[in-house]
Each structure stands twice: as structure tokens, then as C-alpha cells.
Design a protein around this motif. Structure first.
Motif, PDB file in Angstrom:
ATOM      1  N   PHE A 366       8.545  44.581  12.344  1.00 51.80           N
ATOM      2  CA  PHE A 366       7.755  44.815  11.290  1.00 51.80           C
ATOM      3  C   PHE A 366       6.449  43.850  11.333  1.00 51.80           C
ATOM      4  O   PHE A 366       5.423  43.943  10.949  1.00 51.80           O
ATOM      5  CB  PHE A 366       8.448  44.640   9.879  1.00 51.80           C
ATOM      6  N   ARG A 367       6.863  42.605  11.629  1.00 47.91           N
ATOM      7  CA  ARG A 367       5.878  41.579  11.618  1.00 47.91           C
ATOM      8  C   ARG A 367       4.839  41.822  12.531  1.00 47.91           C
ATOM      9  O   ARG A 367       3.573  41.557  12.505  1.00 47.91           O
ATOM     10  CB  ARG A 367       6.583  40.156  11.831  1.00 47.91           C
ATOM     11  N   SER A 368       5.069  42.440  13.635  1.00 46.16           N
ATOM     12  CA  SER A 368       4.388  42.672  14.944  1.00 46.16           C
ATOM     13  C   SER A 368       3.356  43.801  14.394  1.00 46.16           C
ATOM     14  O   SER A 368       2.450  43.809  15.302  1.00 46.16           O
ATOM     15  CB  SER A 368       4.998  42.835  16.115  1.00 46.16           C
ATOM     16  N   LEU A 369       3.505  44.764  13.688  1.00 44.47           N
ATOM     17  CA  LEU A 369       2.558  45.655  13.746  1.00 44.47           C
ATOM     18  C   LEU A 369       1.905  45.565  12.444  1.00 44.47           C
ATOM     19  O   LEU A 369       1.622  44.829  11.572  1.00 44.47           O
ATOM     20  CB  LEU A 369       3.567  47.045  13.080  1.00 44.47           C
ATOM     21  N   ARG A 370       0.518  46.248  12.807  1.00 46.48           N
ATOM     22  CA  ARG A 370      -0.638  46.549  11.838  1.00 46.48           C
ATOM     23  C   ARG A 370      -0.190  47.376  10.694  1.00 46.48           C
ATOM     24  O   ARG A 370       0.723  48.208  10.684  1.00 46.48           O
ATOM     25  CB  ARG A 370      -1.698  47.133  12.459  1.00 46.48           C
ATOM     26  N   PRO A 371      -0.550  47.370   9.623  1.00 44.12           N
ATOM     27  CA  PRO A 371      -0.325  48.018   8.559  1.00 44.12           C
ATOM     28  C   PRO A 371      -0.664  49.470   8.995  1.00 44.12           C
ATOM     29  O   PRO A 371      -1.826  49.689   9.322  1.00 44.12           O
ATOM     30  CB  PRO A 371      -1.154  47.341   7.234  1.00 44.12           C
TER      31      PRO A 371
END
Length: 441
Positions: A366-371
Motif C-alpha cells: 500500500f505504501r509503495s503504490l500510487r493512488p
């Protein structure tokens, strides 16, 4: 001779578990030289049962919308099947794989030290040196390695290994895998997936180690000639449950995820690769493998868990009330079924450990992904002791509590049918699905 004892030999490797049908497909055809199936690009290098067929890989990529040139991540990279698929579709790729040997193989698929025909030439040089040695004297090998091959074949294999180690060719690492990929082709005992049974004899499909090594090198070179440009692609060794495993990924930089996580009640991939680990010589005991390979893996098999780990996992899950309640509701019937058996397997303990591990991976993802970034995970359900666990739905629940939106799940195929006539195993219909979810924002 080194003691190569693996885990729980009384009933683990020597007897099929009653839920073996819940594992990922066991690959067929030793001569195909590949990962789980031979129909995926660069999929013939090693028979590793943890990946995609071409159909499921296509379905996964087609299920998500990602801009071309963007970064795709796989937190369970394996032999980089998703990575090769990403590169062929003009994406950049970053894979994280906890198994040191397998991470090395995955990265090699993106390495081009020179023209692929130079790999064939380098392998020919190694073959000549190995043949001219007359077959090296066999050093102190592990009992598993010594039992797997006739003495003549083992001498040839050792001679090839020594010649590769002495080689200064930039293709040295690829030749290492041409050799490691030959081991199961030449073994005269059962070293198939997932159990290695050195007391169970078989007829090896190949008998000439030098020739098989060169054939493997030629296959690798042929695949590299036809492979897409590697672009920006890498596989690193790391534990995707830990933030440190994502150190090379900037927060909010990834545009999509295609992956196939370990299935609940699946292989112990460290134990299943002992032959390759022991033969290359960097690990010579089960303690070595446990400490340096197995400890970084998602806990997907009962013997990877302990009571203390399960207690810590339950506490970890309490941070997500709905997920904790769902896991607790499944844990109870599993514990009841285990209590009915004199030597019941700890599927209840496994469930909570596996769930906590998946939660940690999802939070790092989740932290690594773009919105708005979309993910496609291929995953199968399970039914230990006949207690049905809808693993895709369970992971979807974890994802939703982390902050993802679950979009849909699509059934890919049925599973477990090959055991349907065996009365000692459960009769629950199983399937494999692709779970599609996205980061909100």
C-alpha cells in the motif's frame, strides 16, 4: 558425509499430507527444463512450482489498467515470471523474492552480459574442461546429494561445478543455473516437488551430465535471443513482510502489482530446493537453510510455525477488527479438527501466521503504490481437514482494511480434482482466482 536431514522427517516428507491437493500445480515433464509450465517466456530454465501459466499471466495483466512504461511490482517474484511478462508489455519491473537462490535466477532473466550465443560457447569451454578432468573426485557432499546420483554422474557434475567456479566468463552465473537446472534431470531418486525422497528410486530421464548441462545452456541462450528488451527490470532478495524488503521502492512510486502469493498450506520452498542448495555448497545443513533461506519466507506450511509465533500473529491481527474476527472464526473449527487426530497438523496455528504475514505484505505494498494503482493477485482457496477457507476473499478482506478497494475476483480454474477418488482426503471443490484491487485516492 554431511547430515542433510530436513524438517519433520517422520510424516512430513515421507507421507503425503491429506491436503496436498491444495498446493500450486506440481510441474510435469522433467525434460522441459522449466518453471511451473513451459509456455511462458524464459520459463524453461528451472522447474519451480510457484508461478503463472501463460493464460493466468495474461488474465492478470488484462485485469488491471497501468500506463505503459510505469513500474509493476511483485512482492513474491519467484523466478520472475511476472517480471518477464511486465517487460514484454513495456512496463518497468521490480521484484522482491526471499529465497536467495531463486532471487538470483529471477534477476538473471534480465541480465545480458553479451550476445546469447556467447553463453553456448562458454558452456562448451566448461564442458571440455570438465570432460578433460576425467571426472573429479567427489568431495564431502551431503547425504542427499550423494544418494541422488550414480557415482559416475556425480563425478561429472562436480567437475562441471568446479569448472564453472573457475570460469571468468561473464556468463558464469547463467552456467551455474544451467548446471543446477540439470540436477533433477539426472537424479536416480525421487527429488520431485514438493517432497524429496532419497530412498525412493526412479529412472533418470538423462544420464550424461556434461551433455545435459550443454543442452540446458543452449535452451537458456535460445530463450534470451527471443526475449523482450529487459528495460528497467530487477529482482532483489528481500522479505516483503518487512519495510527493509522495500528499501529500493520509493513510497508512492509504483503503478501496479501482478503477483501470485504462496497459497495457504503450500510448499515449504526452502525444503523443496534442498538439492540445489546443498549441491552448490553454500548451504550444507538444514540449520543453514532454515537460518539463511527459510526464515525470510511467508509462513505457508504448518512446520514453519510455532505456538509463540501464532500468539504474536493473533496480536498483530487485532489491529484489524474485521479480519481478526474472520480469522478467529476459522481458527476454531481447525483447532477442533486437529484435536480429533492423534498427530493433527497445526492448521489453526498456520492460518493466523499466514494471515499476519499477508497483512504485513499488503501494508508495505500500500505504501509503495500510487493512488489509484491496481493489483492482480493469483491465489487459490484451501480446505485443510475439510474446513473451507476462501483465501482470495480473506486476502481481499485484509486489503480492504489496509485501505484498498476490492474490485472483483475472477475464477481461473478448478483445483484438487486429481485427488477426488482418494477417500482419505477432503472432497471440497477448490479453485484458483485472480483477485483485483486498487489503492484508493
Amino acid at each position: 558425509m554431511v547430515d542433510a536431514t530436513g524438517p519433520e522427517t517422520d510424516g512430513y516428507r515421507m507421507k503425503l499430507d491429506e491436503t496436498d491437493d491444495e498446493r500450486k500445480d506440481v510441474p510435469n515433464g522433467v525434460g522441459r527444463a522449466n518453471g511451473p509450465r513451459g509456455d511462458v517466456p524464459l520459463g524453461r530454465w528451472f522447474r519451480y512450482p510457484a508461478g503463472f501459466s501463460s493464460d493466468s499471466l495474461d488474465r492478470s495483466f488484462n485485469a488491471i489498467s497501468v500506463p505503459q512504461g510505469a513500474v509493476i511490482v511483485d512482492p513474491f517474484a519467484g523466478v520472475a515470471t511476472a517480471g518477464v511478462g511486465a517487460v514484454s508489455r513495456a512496463y518497468a519491473f521490480h521484484g522482491i523474492e526471499s529465497h536467495s537462490l531463486i532471487a538470483e535466477l529471477g534477476q538473471l532473466k534480465f541480465a545480458r552480459p553479451g550476445p546469447p550465443e556467447d553463453l553456448v560457447a562458454a558452456a562448451a569451454v566448461v564442458a571440455r574442461r570438465a570432460a578433460s578432468s576425467g571426472g573429479s573426485e567427489v568431495p564431502d557432499e551431503t547425504s542427499l546429494v550423494e544418494s541422488a546420483f550414480p557415482k559416475r554422474v556425480l563425478r561429472e557434475l562436480v567437475a562441471i561445478r568446479q569448472a564453472i567456479r573457475a570460469s571468468r566468463s561473464p556468463w558464469r552465473a547463467h552456467m551455474k543455473w544451467a548446471l543446477l537446472g540439470s540436477l533433477r534431470d539426472l537424479a536416480v531418486v525421487n527429488v520431485g516437488w514438493p517432497y524429496q525422497r532419497p530412498t525412493q528410486e526412479r529412472v533418470a530421464p538423462y544420464s550424461a551430465a556434461v551433455g545435459r548441462f550443454q543442452q540446458r545452456a543452449a535452451v537458456m541462450a535460445e530463450d534470451l535471443k527471443g526475449a523482450a528488451n529487459t528495460g528497467r527490470a530487477t529482482v532483489v532478495r528481500g522479505d516483503s513482510r518487512l519495510a527493509s524488503g522495500w528499501a529500493l521502492v520509493d513510497p508512492g512510486s509504483v503503478s501496479g502489482c501482478v503477483s501470485s502469493p504462496p497459497y495457504l498450506n503450500n510448499f515449504d520452498y526452502a525444503d523443496a530446493t534442498r538439492l540445489e542448495l546443498y549441491f552448490w555448497g553454500e548451504h550444507r545443513t538444514w540449520q543453514d537453510v532454515t537460518k539463511n533461506v527459510r526464515s525470510g519466507m511467508v509462513r505457508a506450511a504448518t512446520h514453519q510455525t510455532t505456538d509463540g509465533a501464532a500468539t504474536a500473529a493473533r496480536e498483530r491481527l487485532r489491529s484489524l477488527p474485521r479480519s481478526h474476527a474472520e480469522v478467529e472464526g476459522l481458527e476454531s473449527p481447525l483447532a477442533q479438527e486437529r484435536a480429533k487426530r492423534p498427530r493433527g497438523k497445526e492448521y489453526d496455528r498456520l492460518l493466523v501466521c499466514y494471515s499476519a504475514d499477508m497483512l504485513d505484505v499488503l501494508q508495505n505494498l500500500f505504501r509503495s503504490l500510487r493512488p489509484g494503482a491496481q493489483c492482480a493477485w493469483t491465489i487459490g482457496d484451501s480446505a485443510p481437514y475439510g474446513v473451507y477457507i476462501d483465501t482470495p476473499a480473506l486476502i481481499g478482506l485484509f486489503a480492504s482494511e489496509v485501505g484498498f478497494e476490492v474490485l472483483r475476483s475472477e475464477t481461473l480454474r478448478s483445483r484438487g480434482l486429481r485427488w477426488r477418488t482418494n477417500g482419505s482426503r477432503h472432497q471440497v471443490a477448490l479453485c484458483e482466482k485472480v483477485l483485483v484491487f486498487r489503492k484508493l485516492g
